[in-house]
Design a protein around this motif. Structure first.
Motif, short mmCIF file in Angstrom:
data_model
loop_
_atom_site.label_atom_id
_atom_site.label_comp_id
_atom_site.label_asym_id
_atom_site.label_seq_id
_atom_site.Cartn_x
_atom_site.Cartn_y
_atom_site.Cartn_z
N GLU A 160 114.91 -16.65 89.78
CA GLU A 160 114.72 -17.81 91.26
C GLU A 160 113.39 -18.58 90.88
N LYS A 161 112.35 -18.70 90.49
CA LYS A 161 111.54 -18.99 90.20
C LYS A 161 111.43 -19.85 89.22
N LEU B 93 113.76 -20.92 87.78
CA LEU B 93 114.94 -21.90 88.04
C LEU B 93 114.38 -23.16 89.09
N GLU B 94 113.87 -22.37 89.77
CA GLU B 94 112.99 -23.49 90.88
C GLU B 94 112.80 -24.46 89.93
N LEU B 95 111.28 -23.98 89.25
CA LEU B 95 110.66 -24.48 88.18
C LEU B 95 111.12 -25.50 87.70
N GLY C 212 114.81 -26.55 87.49
CA GLY C 212 115.57 -27.99 87.90
C GLY C 212 117.32 -27.10 87.73
N GLY C 213 116.50 -25.83 87.90
CA GLY C 213 118.55 -25.51 87.91
C GLY C 213 118.96 -25.16 86.73
N SER D 283 108.23 -11.34 93.23
CA SER D 283 108.82 -12.64 94.06
C SER D 283 110.01 -12.25 92.61
#
Length: 376
Positions: free
Chosen positions: A252-253, A255-257, A259-260, A248
Motif C-alpha cells: 500500500e505504501k 503504491l501510494e508513493l 501513483g498506484g 505498515s
C-alpha cells in the motif's frame, strides 16, 4: 621492491560450526601461479558468513572466513608479470574469484565461474585443488574465498583491483562484496534512467543498492525494512522514501508513493521468504524483481504464479558481479565520490573481536557494514 614476510600470522579460525571464531597462529600463505599475497588492512563482515559460522551452509573445517578485503600486495606469484599489479600496490579484493579459464569466464560471466563454486565454495581450496592455509604443524585450513580474516591472504590476480591514494583503505574493504554485489545487481537489472526502485532489506548491500541506483538515474528509490534504525540513515545514501514493513503495509505504501503503479525494479537483499514476498508485492506490471540475498541452506519462497504471468513480471537472480570489469568500476565510483563507502562502515572490530562482531550481526545489531580493522 621486496617486503619481509613473516613465517606465521594470526587468523580467526572456525573449527566447528556454532562454536565461533578463535584467533590462532597459522603459517603465512604464499601465492602460487596467477595469485597475489596481500597484507590485509581490513576485512568486511558479511551476513553470508553467518551461514557458515552457524552451520546452515556446509563448508570444510577448520576454515578461515572473510571475503571482502583491502590491503597491500607484498608478493606476486608466477604469471602475474603482465597484469599491471606490483608489490607495494594497494588493492581491494573481491569475494567472487573467477578462474579466468572456464567456459563461463571465457564469455565474461565471472559470476558463473564453475571452478569457483566447485572448488572454493564446496571444498575451500583454490584452483590447483589445494588450500594456501595451514597450521604450524602443516595441517590444512580451508579458505572461504581468500580467507580474509587474517593478517595475510592469497587472492587470484583476477580478483583484485588497484585503489588510488584518495581511497580510505580500511572502509574500502566493503567494495569487494557489499558494493560490488550491489553494483552488479543494479547494472544488470536493466535499470533505465527515470525508473523507480524499491530495495527490500537495507543492510550493507541494500544501502549500496540505494546509492548506486540513485547514481544510475533512478527517479525514486524506496527503502523497505523492518527496522527504523536501519532505515534512518538510508536517505543519506540515495533513498527518496522509507517504508517500515513491520508497522505498515509495504504494498500500500509503495503504491501510494508511485501513483498506484508499483516500482519498475525491486531488489531483495536478505534471502528469506518474507522479503521475497515483499519485493514481488511492490512490483509494477512488467516489473523486474532482482533477488540478491543468499538463504541459509536450502530455502524456498512463494511466487504468485498467475500475477507473475499475467502482469509480465520477471525474476532476475543476481549473484555478485562480473569481478574483472565490475570491481574496477566500483573502485572508480568510490574514488569519484559516487559511492559513500566511508559512512557505510559504522563499526570496526579488532581481529580478536571478530566473533563478537558476528554475534552482533546475527542479532541485527549492525547498521550498515562492520569491518575487522587489522590495526586495532
Amino acid at each position: 621492491m621486496s617486503v619481509q614476510i613473516p613465517e606465521t600470522m594470526r587468523a580467526a579460525v572456525l573449527r566447528e560450526p556454532g562454536k565461533g571464531l578463535r584467533v590462532e597462529t597459522l603459517r603465512t600463505p604464499r601465492p602460487n601461479a596467477d595469485e597475489v599475497l596481500i597484507k590485509v588492512d581490513a576485512c568486511g563482515m558479511c551476513h553470508s558468513d553467518l551461514h557458515v559460522i552457524g552451520g546452515a551452509i556446509a563448508f570444510p573445517m577448520p576454515a578461515v572466513l572473510g571475503h571482502e578485503v583491502a590491503g597491500t600486495i607484498v608478493e606476486l606469484g608466477q604469471g602475474t608479470e603482465h597484469t599491471g599489479l606490483a608489490v607495494g600496490q594497494r588493492v581491494a579484493g573481491a569475494f567472487l574469484m573467477p578462474c579466468g579459464r572456464c567456459p563461463a569466464c571465457a564469455t565474461g560471466h565471472d559470476e558463473l565461474c564453475g571452478p569457483f563454486f566447485d572448488l572454493n565454495r564446496l571444498k575451500g581450496v583454490l584452483y590447483d585443488g589445494t588450500t594456501r592455509l595451514a597450521t604450524p604443524d602443516g595441517d590444512p585450513v580451508y579458505m572461504y574465498s581468500m580467507g580474509g580474516l587474517a593478517e595475510y591472504a592469497v587472492i587470484p590476480a583476477t580478483s583484485v583491483a588497484p585503489v588510488p591514494d584518495e581511497i580510505d583503505t580500511v572502509p574500502s574493504a566493503i567494495l569487494g562484496c557489499a558494493a560490488m554485489t550491489a553494483y552488479g545487481a543494479v547494472r544488470r537489472s536493466g535499470l533505465q534512467y527515470g525508473e523507480t526502485v524499491a530495495v527490500v532489506a537495507v543492510g550493507g548491500v541494500g544501502s549500496n543498492i540505494c546509492q548506486i541506483a540513485a547514481a544510475m538515474g533512478a527517479k525514486q528509490v524506496i527503502a523497505i525494512d523492518v527496522s527504523d534504525e536501519k532505515l534512518a540513515p538510508v536517505t543519506g545514501f540515495g533513498a527518496t522514501a522509507t517504508v517500515n514493513s513491520a508497522t505498515s503495509d509495504a504494498r500500500e505504501k509503495v503504491l501510494e508513493l508511485t501513483g498506484g503503479r508499483g516500482v519498475d525494479v525491486a531488489f531483495e537483499a536478505l534471502g528469506i521468504g518474507p522479503t521475497w514476498k515483499t519485493a514481488l508485492d511492490v512490483l509494477s506490471d512488467g516489473g523486474r524483481m532482482v533477488p540478491i540475498g543468499l538463504g541459509a541452506g536450502v530455502q524456498t519462497a512463494e511466487v504468485e504464479i498467475n500475477r507473475t504471468v499475467r502482469r509480465s513480471q520477471s525474476i532476475l537472480g543476481s549473484y555478485g558481479a562480473r569481478t574483472r570489469v565490475d570491481l574496477p568500476a566500483v573502485v572508480d565510483m568510490a574514488a569519484r565520490g559516487e559511492i559513500n563507502y566511508k559512512d557505510l562502515v559504522t563499526r570496526r572490530f579488532s581481529l580478536e573481536q571478530a566473533g563478537e562482531g558476528y554475534d552482533l550481526l546475527r542479532q541485527g545489531g549492525i547498521v550498515g557494514r562492520a569491518v575487522v580493522d587489522m590495526s586495532l
